[in-house]
Scaffold this motif. Structure first.
Motif, PDB file in Angstrom:
ATOM      1  N   CYS A1321       0.844  -1.192   0.000  1.00 30.17           N
ATOM      2  CA  CYS A1321       0.000   0.000   0.000  1.00 30.17           C
ATOM      3  C   CYS A1321       0.885   1.250   0.000  1.00 30.17           C
ATOM      4  N   PHE A1322       0.619   2.157  -0.977  1.00 27.62           N
ATOM      5  CA  PHE A1322       1.409   3.382  -1.137  1.00 27.62           C
ATOM      6  C   PHE A1322       0.496   4.582  -0.935  1.00 27.62           C
ATOM      7  N   LEU A1323       1.092   5.619  -0.336  1.00 27.74           N
ATOM      8  CA  LEU A1323       0.333   6.832  -0.054  1.00 27.74           C
ATOM      9  C   LEU A1323       0.648   7.960  -1.026  1.00 27.74           C
ATOM     10  N   GLN A1324       1.787   7.895  -1.730  1.00 25.14           N
ATOM     11  CA  GLN A1324       2.178   8.950  -2.659  1.00 25.14           C
ATOM     12  C   GLN A1324       3.089   8.361  -3.703  1.00 25.14           C
ATOM     13  N   ALA A1325       3.295   9.130  -4.761  1.00 22.93           N
ATOM     14  CA  ALA A1325       4.177   8.692  -5.836  1.00 22.93           C
ATOM     15  C   ALA A1325       5.617   8.734  -5.372  1.00 22.93           C
ATOM     16  N   GLY A1326       6.450   7.922  -6.043  1.00 25.69           N
ATOM     17  CA  GLY A1326       7.855   7.891  -5.696  1.00 25.69           C
ATOM     18  C   GLY A1326       8.475   6.579  -6.070  1.00 25.69           C
ATOM     19  N   VAL A1327       9.743   6.403  -5.651  1.00 17.04           N
ATOM     20  CA  VAL A1327      10.495   5.169  -5.892  1.00 17.04           C
ATOM     21  C   VAL A1327      10.628   4.451  -4.546  1.00 17.04           C
ATOM     22  N   TYR A1328      10.300   3.168  -4.552  1.00 18.55           N
ATOM     23  CA  TYR A1328      10.265   2.413  -3.305  1.00 18.55           C
ATOM     24  C   TYR A1328      11.050   1.123  -3.469  1.00 18.55           C
ATOM     25  N   ASN A1329      11.663   0.707  -2.386  1.00 23.05           N
ATOM     26  CA  ASN A1329      12.360  -0.573  -2.326  1.00 23.05           C
ATOM     27  C   ASN A1329      11.458  -1.573  -1.591  1.00 23.05           C
ATOM     28  N   LEU A1330      10.977  -2.604  -2.290  1.00 20.66           N
ATOM     29  CA  LEU A1330      10.059  -3.587  -1.712  1.00 20.66           C
ATOM     30  C   LEU A1330      10.773  -4.727  -0.992  1.00 20.66           C
ATOM     31  N   SER A1331      12.085  -4.727  -1.010  1.00 19.31           N
ATOM     32  CA  SER A1331      12.839  -5.843  -0.427  1.00 19.31           C
ATOM     33  C   SER A1331      12.971  -5.667   1.084  1.00 19.31           C
TER      34      SER A1331
END
Length: 1363
Positions: A1321-1331
């Motif tokens: 679940c994301f609250l805003q745009a951006g680059v995320y690391n799922l690890s």
């Protein structure tokens, strides 16, 4: 228990009341007869005073008389000699009152809780009850006691029941009433003083005469009655006469008026008294025991029955008494009918309700009540007071001289007081007889008068004085009477100045019973003393007293007293339940002898509540048998059958002859009852419901000629849970193969035979018009043989919408069944009945209530659902061997037959050993012989003739893996068109290959087929087959490969073109098993995606072959054959290639096909000796030489490493010493470096994801987490999705979270790959690391060790865009 409704004081007072005689003129009797009552009956309901009376004692002290009741009886003269025993009519009267008083439905009961006996309150029923219920009241005993005391004969030693007064009743309609009074007075004087009559007896010579003028208001003139009454007052005084006006009611005016009927409860007594005079003429022996005649006849029949049927039958400790011993119930029924005719049932109420006192109004009732009160207060009590004073004066004057002289004389000559209990050796049985004017009798008279008017203190003093005088004179009868009444007077004294002298009563009973032989007086004394002792809580003493009073002269008295003694035991502070039950049995026995069968049945039923399920089987048999006999004679066949049934179904310890007698009695009662019911239940033989087995489908057809039928499932096979799990797994594989690799959620394993071990929670499915076999297990608990015939299975059929409750009979192929124990003979009585199945499911143990209680789940093995027709297939095997060499190829045939009316399709087979057999495919099967006749002289292989060329490869064949590789253990059976129509049969070849491991192998085949009509409730059907194959050792093939330095002749000299040398060593490891003489090598073949055999070198000695890398595609397999003879076996065809793929797939990993070089070693198998140049194995069988053929496989995976075709068995463990405490081996701890690499993880997700945050603030992205077990052991894994803040990852996952379950605990099998579906679940745009998921793991076998953190994969970045 058995508490009286009245108090003990009221009972004793009502037992001794002032007696008043009545003399009526005929006209007076006519007036009262209009109300269907005599004058005595008219007065009886009103004889108890409602107000207090007063008298003055000799000391001029006022004595209050409360709740006084008088007794009013008509004068009945008796000229016979006075007798102290009850007359026959009186005995019959007591018998009738007990017979007509029975416990009512819903009578109040109580229960006890003492030790192991825990009872429940409920209503009483005269049947065998599982609860210990005890009646609170025993009204039959109370009415017996009241009638017994009222029937006491008059005696000269006491005056309590002598008449004190006489009512002279004359009607006002008489012409001269005064003359009638004179005549009645003279008649009374003649009866009392003439000496002609011994009865009735009068208290004093000067009897009180009270004159009553009876006036009928409906007929007579009231003025004339008043005038006559005035004249009477002038003659007799106002205290000596009374005018009683009755019959003031007119029938026409009071039709609707409801007037109470107080006479109904007294009519039975009067009717019984009338019967006494009618029955007095009969001999006493005929009425002393009402059931004696029936008992004697029954005893004769019983003895005859025992002599004929039982011979020298030994008596067991609870030998049945004569009235209930085994006998002919038919004769007993006849005797009971005669008894019913001879014994008159007395209606407790004569006439209908309201038929008595029809001319009386409530005012008349008040007139009668006022008359009784006026007579008592103004006539009777003053008369008694005057006589007490006179007697006291006489005694005082006489005692002054005579008593003092007598006492002095006795003292002078050595006489003295005789001890109360030293009563042995009297002068006669009753001692002296006093004249009426004796001072001792005058004292007794005074004591009785005081007792009757409730002056108990003065009465006790007089009784005590008289007792001393009587004992001094050895007048034992008189002394006993004085002791009895002294004890009663002491008990009734207000304030209890002295304790109850129970020893007085004991002495009196002893004198009455032993010295005077008067059981009537002894019984009265015992009844009084028992009630007094019970009121004081001395139940043990009361029970002992009652038991002492039992004797053989009166069964009815003994039965009643034993019953009351039993209730004394149960009413103690610590209830003695077993003594209660034992004495109830004794009471029931005496009731039965007295002809009181209903009371006998009740006693036995109450005792049965205590003896039931206590392990006393002989006692239970005795009680149940008696209950059955009594119930049958009382026309209660259902209760009789129930009682007899308990005898048969219990674990009886009776001898065979006794059990046979029980069985005959039951069969006779059952036969009588079965005429009223349709198919009642039988108790024998016992059905072991849990052992019932249900088989669906036709029985297995036996082999026909050379055909061997599939074993499938039969009732002869025992259930094995492990074997059942194997079949279930095979069926799951078949169902998954038929449904694209997915097992449906509603999948249910096929259960052809249901038993107590199978899952019976669901309704089993049966096919219409197919047989259902039910196996029922019977047991015979008796020592007598039972013959069962015409057995049928009954079932109920209900449609889905409307149910039908009719019973349908199912035929049975074995209609006769005999259950033989170590018995002797059978009965000639044949009965017909049924037995119901009562199958309990498994015990529930889920909830707390289930664990605390005994609850069982459902068992629906007999609740069938019938489905539409389904296909039914039969499978037969031809030329199927039982023994093979390892690697030997044998060709057999399988015949499939559709014996139903529905076409079948989707034929498949699964096996526990898929490498053992093959059917080939539709493309290659027609190239092989189709029948045993065509293959008589041919090999099992497809061969091609080749000229002998040294070292050349005759052919290379490319074959796709998809053409031959079969998924798992499931194989499609290649039948023509894929459908087998109804009635058709097809025969297919089946190639078998001996397993690589020697020994006996159990091989399971599961055939799967479906219906061509897809709308059936049953999706598929299966057929099982199990074979045992003995595999013998043949050859051991050792192969190894090494790089060759010599390049191929047709290629350039480079590193890749150099070949590989394959060295094959063969060793004969056969130990002459099966008569094998020698082996010959025929051909060597290879199959690999990259390698192929090129040529062989030095075929004479060690076999060597060269292989080189081909230019084939990796998805194709190259089959290369090196033939050592004139014929080449085509290894790319069935069965060579099939066994290659099957055997290599089961022994190698998935990566094997890319690097493996597989070598075939074939052994030929013609049936007869011929000029063949194949590699052969010569076998001697039945003095004939046979040639076998086969193939062995060697998997070369690594260059330089040797491979073998022999699979080594696990060596048996050495024998170790027995240890009483198991010591588990220490777990093998892997190095930490390996523990951190148990599981590899990988995240699958889109690289970019676009979401409109303005419309939805939360962006959910699906993510898959793949877990791969890299070890060869089971691994326990924990996946933790919770975030832990750190400086490195704070910026890349600060604005997202995992949604759903935050932690998973899993177990992975060796090399298993598992996928978890997650959501981020994301609250805003951006680059995320799922690890971010953390994985911890440990081997399952390391139970005590903690999980080790696993090395995670690299960063898994995802770009979230906002649209």
């Amino acid at each position: 228990m058995a508490h009286s409704v009245r108090s003990v004081q009221e009972f004793v007072q009502d037992s001794f009341v002032p007696m008043v005689a009545v003399l009526c003129s005929e006209e007076a009797e006519r007036v009262t007869a209009k109300n269907k009552l005599s004058f005595c009956e008219l007065l009886r309901p009103f004889c108890r005073l409602t107000s207090e009376g007063h008298i003055r004692d000799p000391n001029n002290q006022v004595q209050v008389v409360k709740n006084l009741r008088i007794g009013v009886n008509s004068i009945e003269t008796d000229p016979s000699t006075a007798s102290m025993a009850l007359r026959p009519g009186q005995l019959r009267l007591l018998d009738e009152v007990v017979l007509t008083c029975q416990p009512q439905e819903g009578a109040p009961t109580t229960s006890i809780k003492n030790g192991e006996y825990d009872s429940i309150c409920s209503c009483f029923h005269c049947s065998v009850s599982p609860f210990c219920l005890f009646l609170v009241n025993t009204p039959w005993f109370e009415v017996y006691r009241r009638k017994f005391l009222q029937s006491m004969p008059s005696s000269d030693h006491e005056f309590l029941n002598h008449y004190l007064a006489c009512l002279l009743v004359v009607s006002s309609t008489e012409a001269v009433p005064v003359e009638q009074f004179l005549k009645l007075s003279q008649e009374q004087h003649r009866i009392q003083h003439s000496g002609e009559y011994t009865n009735p007896k009068w208290f004093i010579p000067n009897t009180l005469k009270y004159y009553v003028l009876l006036h009928d208001l409906s007929q007579g003139e009231e003025q004339r009655a008043d005038a006559v009454y005035e004249d009477m007052k002038q003659r007799y005084g106002p205290q000596g006469c009374y005018l009683l006006k009755i019959n003031s009611r007119t029938i026409s005016a009071g039709v609707d008026e409801q007037i109470p009927d107080p006479w109904s409860q007294y009519l039975h007594k009067n009717n019984c008294q009338q019967q006494v005079s009618q029955l007095d003429g009969s001999p006493a022996s005929n009425i002393s025991n009402r059931g004696d005649h029936g008992f004697v006849v029954h005893t004769n029949i019983t003895l005859h029955y025992l002599n004929v049927m039982s011979g020298n039958l030994e008596n067991h400790p609870l030998q049945l008494d004569a009235s209930i011993s085994p006998g002919n119930l038919e004769t007993l029924m006849t005797v009971n009918t005669e008894l019913k005719k001879s014994n008159r049932e007395v209606d407790p109420q004569t006439g209908g309700a309201g038929s008595h006192g029809a001319w009386l109004t409530l005012s008349d009732h008040d007139h009668i009540r006022q008359f009784i009160q006026e007579f008592t207060f103004r006539g009777l009590l003053p008369h008694i007071e005057k006589n007490i004073r006179q007697l006291n004066d006489q005694l005082v004057s006489r005692k002054g001289l005579s008593r003092s002289l007598l006492t002095a004389t006795k003292k002078w000559f050595g006489g003295g007081k005789v001890p109360e209990k030293a009563v042995a050796e009297p002068k006669s049985s009753c001692g002296l007889l006093y004249p009426p004017e004796a001072p001792e009798l005058q004292i007794r008279k005074m004591a009785d008068l005081c007792f009757l008017v409730q002056h108990y203190e003065l009465a006790y003093s007089c009784y005590h004085t008289a007792k001393k005088d009587f004992l001094s004179d050895q007048a034992m009868l008189y002394a006993a009477g004085a002791l009895e009444m002294a004890a009663v007077s002491a008990f009734l004294q207000a304030g209890a100045p002295r304790p109850y002298p129970a020893h007085y009563m004991d002495t009196a009973i002893q004198i009455y019973r032993d010295l005077c032989k008067n059981m009537v007086l002894a019984e009265r004394c015992a009844l009084l003393s028992a009630e007094i002792l019970k009121s004081q809580g001395k139940y043990s003493e009361a029970a002992t007293l009652l038991i002492k009073m039992t004797s053989e002269d009166s069964d009815l008295r003994s039965a009643l007293l034993l019953e009351q003694a039993a209730y004394c035991f149960i009413n103690m502070r610590n209830p003695m339940v077993r003594k209660f039950a034992f004495h109830m049995i004794l009471a029931g026995h005496r009731f039965s002898k007295a002809g009181q069968r209903r009371h006998a049945l009740r006693c036995y039923c109450q005792a049965m509540q205590v003896y039931k399920d206590r392990g006393w089987s002989l006692a239970e048999d005795h009680i149940n048998f008696t209950i059955g006999r009594q119930s049958f004679t009382l026309c209660q066949p259902e209760n009789a059958v129930t009682a007899f049934r308990q005898i048969l179904i219990n674990d009886s310890r009776q001898i065979a002859a006794q059990q046979g007698a029980f069985l005959r009695e039951y069969l006779y009662v059952y036969k009588v009852m079965s005429s009223f019911y349709i198919l009642p239940q039988l108790p024998l033989p016992c059905i072991q419901s849990s052992a019932t087995r249900v088989y669906f489908g036709p029985e297995r057809r036996l082999a026909e000629g050379e055909k061997q039928a599939a074993t499938h499932v039969s009732l002869d096979q025992e259930y094995d849970q492990d074997v059942s799990a194997i079949w279930c797994h095979l069926e799951e594989q078949l169902v998954a193969a038929a449904n694209r690799g997915i097992v449906p959620a509603n999948f249910r394993p096929t259960q052809c035979c249901l038993n107590k071990h199978t899952d019976n929670l669901r309704h089993p499915l049966a096919v219409v018009e197919e047989p259902i076999i039910v196996e029922v297990t019977f047991s015979n608990p008796l020592k007598v043989s039972l013959a069962l015939s015409k057995l049928s299975l009954l079932w109920r059929f209900g449609e889905e919408e409307a149910s039908s409750e009719g019973l349908t009979e199912v035929t049975n192929k074995n209609p006769l069944c005999v259950i033989l124990p170590a018995g002797v003979h059978t009965s000639d009585i044949i009965v017909r009945g049924r037995q119901d199945f009562n199958i309990q499911g498994p015990r529930l143990n889920v909830t707390k209530e289930d664990k605390m209680l005994v609850r069982h789940g459902p068992d629906r093995r007999l609740d069938l659902l019938i489905t539409p027709p389904m296909p039914l297939m039969e499978v037969f095997f031809l030329q199927f061997p039982t023994a093979l060499l390892c690697g030997e190829i044998r060709k057999a045939y399988v015949e499939f037959s559709n014996v139903s009316a529905v076409a079948l399709s989707g034929l498949r087979v699964a096996s526990t050993h898929p490498e053992f057999f093959t059917f080939g495919s539709e493309a290659t099967t027609p190239m092989t012989p189709l029948s045993p006749t065509a293959a008589e002289n041919n090999s099992s292989y497809q061969t091609v003739a080749t000229p002998p060329q040294q070292g050349c490869v005759t052919s290379d064949v490319l074959l796709s893996a998809e053409d031959s590789a079969h998924p798992s253990a499931v194989m499609d059976i290649p039948i023509k068109g894929g459908i087998l129509k109804p009635g058709e049969s097809t025969q297919l070849p089946l190639w078998l290959r001996g397993l690589d491991t020697d020994g006996v192998h159990e091989i399971n085949f599961l055939f799967y087929y479906e219906s061509s009509e897809k709308s059936c409730r049953i999706s598929h059907r299966v057929l099982r087959h199990t074979v045992f194959i003995c595999a013998s050792r043949s050859l051991s093939v050792q192969a190894s490969a090494c790089r060759s330095s010599i390049p191929r002749h047709d290629s350039e000299e480079d590193e890749d073109s150099r070949g590989t040398l394959v060295f094959v060593d063969l060793e004969n490891i056969n130990t002459s098993e099966g008569g094998v003489r020698e082996f010959n090598i025929v051909q060597v073949s290879s199959s690999s995606p990259q390698w192929r055999l090129h040529k062989y070198i030095n075929p004479k000695n060690d076999i060597g072959a060269s292989a080189h890398c081909g230019k084939t595609c990796l998805c194709k397999y190259t089959f290369a054959d090196l033939s050592l003879g004139n014929e080449r076996i085509v290894s790319s065809s069935t069965p060579c290639r099939d066994f290659f793929f099957r055997c290599c797939r089961t022994s190698a990993s998935h990566g094997f096909y890319e690097t493996l070089l597989c070598v075939f070693v074939c052994i030929s198998e013609p049936d007869n000796v011929c000029n063949c140049v194949f590699l052969q194995a010569y076998v001697v069988e039945d003095n004939k030489q046979l040639i076998l053929e086969g193939q062995l496989h060697v998997a070369l995976q690594t260059i330089g490493k040797e491979a073998s075709s022999v699979i080594n068995k696990e060596e048996a463990q050495e024998m170790v010493l027995l240890k009483f405490k198991s010591e588990p081996p220490p777990p093998v701890i892997q190095p930490p470096a390996e523990l951190s690499h148990l599981i590899k993880t990988n995240l699958h997700h889109p690289e970019t994801f676009t979401h409109h945050f303005a419309q939805h603030s939360l962006c959910l992205v699906p993510v898959s987490l793949t877990l791969s077990n890299c070890s060869m052991a089971h691994v326990d894994a924990i996946i933790d999705l919770r975030h832990y803040s750190s400086s490195e990852t704070q910026e890349v996952h600060s604005s997202f979270a995992w949604v759903g379950q935050s932690q998973y605990k899993l177990q992975l099998k060796p090399q298993e790959v598992m996928c978890l579906s997650l959501q981020a679940c994301f609250l805003q745009a951006g680059v995320y690391n799922l690890s971010t998921p953390r994985v911890f793991a440990k081997p399952t076998e390391h139970g005590a060790m903690s999980e080790t953190s696993q090395q995670t994969a690299g960063p898994a970045l995802i770009i979230i865009n906002s649209s």
